[in-house]
Scaffold this active site. Structure first.
Site, PDB file in Angstrom:
ATOM      1  N   ASP A   1      -1.159  -8.436   1.226  1.00 43.52           N
ATOM      2  CA  ASP A   1       0.075  -8.493   0.442  1.00 43.52           C
ATOM      3  C   ASP A   1       0.471  -9.935   0.155  1.00 43.52           C
ATOM      4  OD1 ASP A   1       1.824  -5.592   1.882  1.00 43.52           O
ATOM      5  OD2 ASP A   1       0.205  -5.751   0.423  1.00 43.52           O
TER       6      ASP A   1
ATOM      7  N   GLY B   1     -21.551 -15.810   7.145  1.00 37.11           N
ATOM      8  CA  GLY B   1     -22.762 -16.397   6.598  1.00 37.11           C
ATOM      9  C   GLY B   1     -22.855 -16.482   5.095  1.00 37.11           C
ATOM     10  N   ASP B   2     -21.736 -16.270   4.376  1.00 33.94           N
ATOM     11  CA  ASP B   2     -21.837 -16.257   2.917  1.00 33.94           C
ATOM     12  C   ASP B   2     -20.969 -17.304   2.234  1.00 33.94           C
ATOM     13  OD1 ASP B   2     -19.322 -15.243   3.336  1.00 33.94           O
ATOM     14  OD2 ASP B   2     -19.547 -13.549   1.951  1.00 33.94           O
ATOM     15  N   CYS B   3     -20.440 -18.256   2.987  1.00 36.29           N
ATOM     16  CA  CYS B   3     -19.564 -19.266   2.396  1.00 36.29           C
ATOM     17  C   CYS B   3     -20.281 -20.031   1.287  1.00 36.29           C
ATOM     18  CB  CYS B   3     -19.057 -20.233   3.460  1.00 36.29           C
ATOM     19  SG  CYS B   3     -18.015 -21.569   2.809  1.00 36.29           S
TER      20      CYS B   3
ATOM     21  N   GLY C   1       1.477   5.402   0.980  1.00 33.56           N
ATOM     22  CA  GLY C   1       1.376   6.105   2.255  1.00 33.56           C
ATOM     23  C   GLY C   1       2.582   5.905   3.141  1.00 33.56           C
TER      24      GLY C   1
ATOM     25  N   HIS D   1      -0.014   1.328   9.646  1.00 33.00           N
ATOM     26  CA  HIS D   1      -1.292   1.758   9.083  1.00 33.00           C
ATOM     27  C   HIS D   1      -2.175   2.388  10.154  1.00 33.00           C
ATOM     28  CE1 HIS D   1       0.101  -1.850   6.839  1.00 33.00           C
ATOM     29  NE2 HIS D   1      -0.037  -1.009   5.830  1.00 33.00           N
TER      30      HIS D   1
ATOM     31  N   GLY E   1       0.814  -1.194   0.000  1.00 35.56           N
ATOM     32  CA  GLY E   1       0.000   0.000   0.000  1.00 35.56           C
ATOM     33  C   GLY E   1       0.858   1.258   0.000  1.00 35.56           C
TER      34      GLY E   1
END
Length: 594
Positions: free
Chosen positions: A118, A411-413, A64, A226, A62
């Site tokens: 990364d 809950g989205d596997c 910064g 960060h 990233g």
């Protein structure tokens, strides 16, 4: 009262590309790839990938943290730097563009700071590059000494000590060493360095509201680059007290983060975090050297003081201490044209930008191969049956996977895996080159990459890329069971390498690792390959079920109570076991029918 942080910028969304434009105008030895805004790569102007006769060294992450990483591109250090958005890992395509632009026959070393994004993005790019014929090695740097020894996947964060690893690797590459030797020197250097920081303020992202989290009169020890919370918040102390605390933490004999003992020779780096005056950094350096000598009994051979890896406008500094033998000192002292090591600048100014390289064009034969054959051979029929059965198993398991994941994750596997399975099924019927197993595996990865988001998508893409790299070059119409098993093993190793998980971490690997072990064992014993496949699928199911009794080491499920975990298997492991089992049974049935 909150207020927007003051920045001398234009559009906050353009800060990285405008920074790169300024860098290449300032330093004539640097160029960038003309791929804004998606591709943000700074590279040496004197290197062309096709003809470069030394190992390329690439790093990034990233933005910064300037001058890292673009400021360390130059002969004797980095060959290219991949710039993500502010505090965001660069995308895979950008990393690949950098690899293609500067990597020659000697290969490329990727130096990656230890952050999940990364590791995954550079990891997938590495596997893709390998499948294109490039020689790639990776070194993960985790030099953070602020927090207690970590458990699980996360590990120690990559901090300013990474810059010293860049210098060692770059000097080794400039000396003409092989990829294996450059990698070994970089890995050794990464194991010799420890870092800890202290901050007086947190950073303000471009266009964001300024934070006053610490408040007046406070400092934070071990703050991440960060702005992640550190080990402790304390009252501001005189700098010699702060330096003493930081050095004791880095050199602690209890944590043993670095192999430094009394009598060792060391290198010291005092790194400003973005808003610390040079005066204060020099004061810290002046206090650190005698403390290392008198209190810790160390010989300080080199001192580097300045801003090397910052955190935007954070006030504070980090200290890195590296054990230094004659070999490391030789690499650190070697000449470099990287502008922020720092070095002088010559007047030769080649064009500021060059075109983004594209993947090698396919031969007419491979173009023809990458389409669904008009007539399938025996392997093609079996592969089609296995893929169809595996994807249908995931489709049928969607609701159960979502239910399990709702208790231990987000809950989205099931929905995520369903998207991947349906895309694979649809693409297979349209264009998979089923008579060429290696290319089919590669196309499965492409289908997954197109529709599956989140960690699952990139993990399965890495899985397919590693398998493709192993199978590529074999007879496309007659891959042996042993070659399949070795490719399966290589895929598991790649997922473990870049994702950080191992057996017992309650992940999909807890289904796949025992399956691979049983498959190899049965094949080595001379069993019928189909029988070995089916038996190994039973091991996958058992491994997935056993995750109920495992403590997760990463991800959202690590916050779930043991009582809930004991009632639910890991959804990712169950999905892996389901498609593997379905594929094995389909191969068995198809073989009997043919």
């Amino acid at each position: 009262m909150s207020f927007r942080g003051k920045k001398l910028i234009n559009d906050p969304n353009d800060v990285v590309t405008e920074f790169i434009e300024g860098v290449v105008e300032t330093f004539p030895g640097l160029q960038y790839l003309d791929g804004f805004p998606e591709v943000k790569v700074v590279l040496r102007a004197d290197v062309s990938g096709g003809t470069y006769d030394k190992v390329s060294v690439i790093s990034g992450g990233g933005s910064g943290h300037e001058p890292a990483h673009a400021g360390f591109v130059g002969e004797g250090m980095l060959t290219a730097a991949i710039c993500g958005d502010v505090f965001a890992s660069p995308p895979v395509d950008s990393i690949l563009a950098g690899i293609r632009a500067v990597t020659g026959p000697m290969g490329c070393l990727l130096v990656v700071k230890n952050y999940t994004g990364d590791r995954l993005n550079f990891g997938l790019a590495a596997e893709q590059a390998k499948s294109e014929g490039y020689k790639i090695e990776t070194v993960i740097v985790g030099d953070d000494c602020a927090l207690p020894p970590p458990r699980g996947v996360a590990g120690r964060r990559g901090l300013a000590g990474t810059i010293l690893v860049h210098k060692v690797a770059g000097a080794a590459a400039a000396a003409g060493l092989s990829l294996a030797d450059v990698t070994a020197e970089a890995k050794y250097a990464s194991e010799m360095v420890g870092t800890m920081g202290v901050a007086l303020s947190v950073c303000t992202l471009p266009g964001r509201v300024a934070s006053d989290r610490l408040g007046p009169g406070k400092m934070e020890l071990g703050l991440g680059i960060h702005g992640e919370p550190g080990a402790a918040v304390a009252d501001i102390q005189p700098v010699d007290v702060v330096v003493s605390h930081v050095l004791k933490q880095i050199l602690s004999t209890e944590t043993q983060y670095v192999p430094i003992t009394r009598g060792s020779r060391v290198v010291l780096m005092i790194n400003g975090l973005g808003a610390t005056p040079i005066m204060e950094l020099m004061i810290a350096a002046g206090k650190a050297v005698p403390q290392l000598q008198l209190e810790h009994g160390l010989a300080v051979d080199r001192v580097y003081t300045g801003s090397f890896m910052t955190s935007l406008d954070m006030a504070g500094f980090s200290i890195s201490v590296m054990r230094a033998d004659q070999g490391i000192l030789q690499r650190l002292d070697a000449p470099t044209k990287a502008p922020y090591w720092p070095v002088g600048v010559d007047g030769n100014h080649p064009p500021a930008k060059i075109p983004v390289p594209v993947p090698p064009s396919r031969s007419p034969r491979s173009e023809e191969a990458l389409s669904r054959p008009q007539e399938l051979n025996e392997q093609g029929y079996i592969l089609e049956a296995a893929i169809e059965a595996a994807t249908n198993a995931i489709v049928n398991l969607k609701d159960s996977l979502n239910e399990w994941d709702s208790k231990v994750g987000d809950g989205d596997c099931g929905s995520t895996m369903f998207r991947g399975a349906t895309a694979i099924l649809e693409d297979m019927r349209k264009h998979y080159p089923l008579n060429d197993a290696a290319e089919t595996v590669n196309e499965i990865g492409a289908s997954i990459r197109r529709v599956m988001g989140g960690t699952s998508g990139i993990i399965y893409d890495i899985f397919c890329k590693a398998s493709y790299a192993k199978l590529k070059g074999t007879d496309p119409s007659a891959i042996s069971p042993k070659q399949w098993a070795d490719a399966f093993e290589a895929s598991i190793a790649a997922v473990s390498k870049y994702g950080g998980a191992i057996a017992g971490y309650r992940t999909l690997l807890d289904a796949l690792i025992p399956a691979s072990a049983v498959l190899q064992e049965r094949l080595d014993a001379g069993d019928d390959p189909v029988t070995a496949f089916v038996v190994s699928s039973e091991a996958a199911l058992s491994g997935a079920e056993a995750t109920k009794h495992m403590q997760p080491q990463a991800g959202r499920s690590s916050y779930v109570t043991g009582e809930i975990l004991a009632s639910v298997p890991d959804p990712g492991a169950m999905a892996a076991a389901a498609w593997y089992r379905a594929a094995a049974l389909a191969v068995k049935n198809k073989r009997q029918a043919l």
